[in-house]
Design a protein around this motif. Structure first.
Motif, PDB file in Angstrom:
ATOM      1  N   ARG A 170      23.453 -23.985  17.936  1.00 57.36           N
ATOM      2  CA  ARG A 170      23.848 -25.042  17.234  1.00 57.36           C
ATOM      3  C   ARG A 170      22.882 -25.601  16.321  1.00 57.36           C
ATOM      4  O   ARG A 170      21.618 -25.819  16.704  1.00 57.36           O
ATOM      5  CB  ARG A 170      24.165 -26.214  18.271  1.00 57.36           C
ATOM      6  CG  ARG A 170      24.625 -27.440  17.292  1.00 57.36           C
ATOM      7  CD  ARG A 170      24.938 -28.682  18.399  1.00 57.36           C
ATOM      8  NE  ARG A 170      25.998 -28.326  19.282  1.00 57.36           N
ATOM      9  CZ  ARG A 170      26.380 -29.382  20.175  1.00 57.36           C
ATOM     10  NH1 ARG A 170      25.957 -30.567  20.082  1.00 57.36           N
ATOM     11  NH2 ARG A 170      27.341 -28.984  21.235  1.00 57.36           N
ATOM     12  N   TYR A 188      36.832 -22.607  10.386  1.00 58.99           N
ATOM     13  CA  TYR A 188      35.731 -21.589  11.186  1.00 58.99           C
ATOM     14  C   TYR A 188      36.009 -20.354  10.603  1.00 58.99           C
ATOM     15  O   TYR A 188      36.914 -19.830   9.936  1.00 58.99           O
ATOM     16  CB  TYR A 188      36.027 -21.476  12.779  1.00 58.99           C
ATOM     17  CG  TYR A 188      37.369 -21.079  12.925  1.00 58.99           C
ATOM     18  CD1 TYR A 188      37.621 -19.832  13.160  1.00 58.99           C
ATOM     19  CD2 TYR A 188      38.502 -22.021  12.944  1.00 58.99           C
ATOM     20  CE1 TYR A 188      38.979 -19.287  13.373  1.00 58.99           C
ATOM     21  CE2 TYR A 188      39.921 -21.455  13.276  1.00 58.99           C
ATOM     22  CZ  TYR A 188      39.989 -20.146  13.639  1.00 58.99           C
ATOM     23  OH  TYR A 188      41.310 -19.783  13.803  1.00 58.99           O
ATOM     24  N   ASP A 235      26.001 -14.856   7.915  1.00 60.14           N
ATOM     25  CA  ASP A 235      26.122 -15.821   7.145  1.00 60.14           C
ATOM     26  C   ASP A 235      26.153 -15.633   5.741  1.00 60.14           C
ATOM     27  O   ASP A 235      25.446 -16.403   5.012  1.00 60.14           O
ATOM     28  CB  ASP A 235      24.936 -16.781   7.672  1.00 60.14           C
ATOM     29  CG  ASP A 235      25.404 -17.577   8.801  1.00 60.14           C
ATOM     30  OD1 ASP A 235      26.699 -17.305   9.389  1.00 60.14           O
ATOM     31  OD2 ASP A 235      24.409 -18.603   9.262  1.00 60.14           O
ATOM     32  N   LYS A 243      31.930 -19.263  14.569  1.00 62.64           N
ATOM     33  CA  LYS A 243      30.996 -20.376  13.771  1.00 62.64           C
ATOM     34  C   LYS A 243      31.906 -21.526  13.017  1.00 62.64           C
ATOM     35  O   LYS A 243      32.859 -21.075  12.120  1.00 62.64           O
ATOM     36  CB  LYS A 243      30.154 -19.472  12.597  1.00 62.64           C
ATOM     37  CG  LYS A 243      28.879 -20.759  12.068  1.00 62.64           C
ATOM     38  CD  LYS A 243      28.189 -19.923  11.331  1.00 62.64           C
ATOM     39  CE  LYS A 243      26.931 -20.827  10.922  1.00 62.64           C
ATOM     40  NZ  LYS A 243      25.694 -19.895  10.450  1.00 62.64           N
ATOM     41  N   VAL A 284      27.956 -22.227  16.854  1.00 61.43           N
ATOM     42  CA  VAL A 284      28.345 -20.839  16.981  1.00 61.43           C
ATOM     43  C   VAL A 284      28.856 -20.608  18.689  1.00 61.43           C
ATOM     44  O   VAL A 284      27.911 -21.021  19.370  1.00 61.43           O
ATOM     45  CB  VAL A 284      27.166 -19.834  16.639  1.00 61.43           C
ATOM     46  CG1 VAL A 284      27.599 -18.478  16.824  1.00 61.43           C
ATOM     47  CG2 VAL A 284      26.633 -20.148  15.126  1.00 61.43           C
TER      48      VAL A 284
END
Length: 521
Positions: free
Chosen positions: A21, A84, A155, A41, A26
């Motif tokens: 976090r 998400y 990411d 995520k 996540v």
């Protein structure tokens, strides 16, 4: 691990627990249909519509992109109450966790990390994607059966989704220590050079255990920004005190250059530097410790048994052990015959019209030459009367001829590749009174040539068949098999549109780039 109560927010997944976090949360989950472990995520959105559309477009690209060093994105849902994205679960953990337990990484592991991230850059940058938030938290790893670490980048686009202009009182979710200097001035107008700066910071931290510039609470953001913008980074020093490979030091210096236009952002050049650093590191590991010398020691023979004492030989004994005179004279005669045979053979080869042929090196009168058309080496008998200057001139002429042949072949390859470039205009909407908006142009490079710049002409045609305008768009750094899509400028007039490749500028190999620039085909 107990099941979390908010499973209803992620239909089709069974949430098993929390992984991490930070700016986002996540979760570890299991895909109910397949049983696969995944990472979910989720985050709260606080951004403008244009950024949201851009992130959705990049997320769609990431779901189709497949690369061994990229964490695969399975699903993106931004239209729910709890937005998400779902990614493959990587069991090893993050590079941040690895550094927190080991403080720093060995040089060879750091080089392996750099090579794998460069392979990722080669793919995403040709797709027009900039990561913008490369840092240890976004690099995951798993351990292979061989014991080596395999790194994966994750990411993509999340940093851009969160990003806001940086102010002293405001807060940006980009990570300051890994942000390039240009990200402080205008974080929205950056290119792939920012990712290379962040990679330099990550490699620096992996080697030394610290970042070049640390953000400290007592110094404040303004002081930190001034350091990043104006202060040279400290020289990297390994905690063990050992010397870093010179190629690695030079690479870090080029990656951490302040000016983005002067910063190294070529994956091939950076990869070559890392490979050179790998060779230097292996050589350093094999060298003896300073002050020691390695001497050749011949093998020690076992001591023979002591011989019995020799007694004076009698006349009878001398006659029995004497070597016959005829046997003793055979060896000189044999040596003489062999020498005559070798001399005759050499004379035959020397004066033969076919003397220029492949032979073993090391014979008298033999000079080694390199065949430019192959990787093999040939050895020719040279005229002993030719001067050293003439030999050098001959070698230079042969080298120039080989270079011209290579340049000609590459020009022909570029000419064929340019003809294969394909520009396609699509998605444009024609207004009621004419005019085109929302037009996109896709450039496809199916060849094996890398083009550093491609000019594409977009034509807008009015209803009477006349051309209203023909703007030129530039597509930079499109590699082999790459595709780049860009938004074309809107047109106030016109009902039809088209796109064509106007010209292309290839990026020649290093062996040709230093000689002369290649003309546009």
């Amino acid at each position: 691990m107990p099941t979390v109560s908010f499973n209803t927010n992620f239909p089709g997944y069974d949430v098993l627990g929390e992984i991490n976090r930070s700016n986002a949360r996540v979760l570890k989950a299991r895909h109910i249909a397949t049983g696969d472990l995944v990472a979910i995520k989720h985050f709260s959105l606080n951004t403008d519509a244009d950024t949201l559309r851009r992130f959705e477009r990049e997320s769609a690209i990431m779901t189709r992109m497949s690369h061994p060093n990229i964490v695969r994105v399975r699903e993106v849902r931004l239209d729910t109450d709890l937005p998400y994205l779902v990614m493959d679960y990587v069991e090893g953990g993050s590079l941040r966790h690895l550094l927190s337990t080991q403080h720093n990484l060995p040089v060879d592991v750091t080089i392996r990390l750099g090579l794998q991230m460069l392979d990722v850059f080669r793919l995403i940058h040709t797709q027009g994607i900039i990561h913008r938030d490369l840092k240890p938290e976004n690099i995951l790893y798993r351990q292979l059966s061989s014991g080596e670490l395999h790194f994966l980048l994750t990411d993509f686009g999340v940093a851009r989704l969160h990003e806001q202009p940086v102010t002293v009182t405001g807060q940006s979710l980009m990570t300051y220590e890994y942000a390039a200097p240009e990200q402080f001035d205008n974080p929205r107008q950056i290119d792939e050079a920012a990712d290379y700066y962040a990679l330099g910071v990550v490699l620096y931290e992996c080697l030394t255990g610290r970042v070049p510039f640390a953000m400290r609470d007592e110094s404040g953001l303004v002081t930190f920004m001034n350091m990043v913008l104006s202060t040279p980074p400290p020289p990297p020093v390994l905690p063990s005190g050992e010397a870093l490979p010179g190629s690695m030091v030079a690479l870090l210096d080029q990656l951490l250059t302040k000016n983005c236009r002067e910063r190294l952002h070529n994956p091939d050049v950076a990869k070559l530097a890392l490979k050179q650093a790998e060779v230097e590191q292996l050589y350093h590991q094999q060298k003896p410790v300073s002050g020691q010398t390695v001497a050749f020691r011949p093998p020690v023979r076992e001591k023979a048994a002591p011989e019995p004492p020799v007694r004076p030989a009698s006349n009878t004994d001398r006659e029995s052990i004497a070597v016959p005179r005829r046997s003793r004279s055979v060896w000189p005669m044999t040596a003489l015959v062999g020498a005559l045979l070798l001399t005759g053979l050499w004379v035959y080869w020397y004066f033969s019209p076919t003397a220029s042929r492949s032979v073993r090196p090391g014979l008298a009168g033999v000079s080694r030459t390199e065949n430019p058309e192959s990787d093999s080496e040939t050895f020719e008998f040279s005229d002993l009367t030719v001067s050293a200057a003439e030999k050098r001139a001959q070698e230079e002429r042969r080298r120039q001829q080989a270079l011209e042949a290579a340049r000609k072949r590459y020009q022909e390859e570029v000419s064929r590749a340019t003809k294969q470039l394909e520009a396609t205009a699509f998605g444009g909407k024609v207004g009621f009174f004419g005019g085109v908006k929302g037009l996109s142009v896709k450039l496809n490079n199916p060849s094996a040539v890398t083009f550093k710049s491609v000019a594409v002409q977009v034509t807008y045609v009015k209803d009477n068949g006349e051309t209203f305008k023909s703007p030129i768009m530039y597509f930079n750094n499109i590699g082999p098999g790459g595709t780049i899509t860009r938004r074309a400028p809107d047109s106030q007039r016109g009902i039809r549109f088209s796109a064509r490749v106007l010209r292309a500028d290839a990026a020649p190999p290093d062996s040709l780039a230093s000689t002369s620039s290649l003309p546009n085909p």
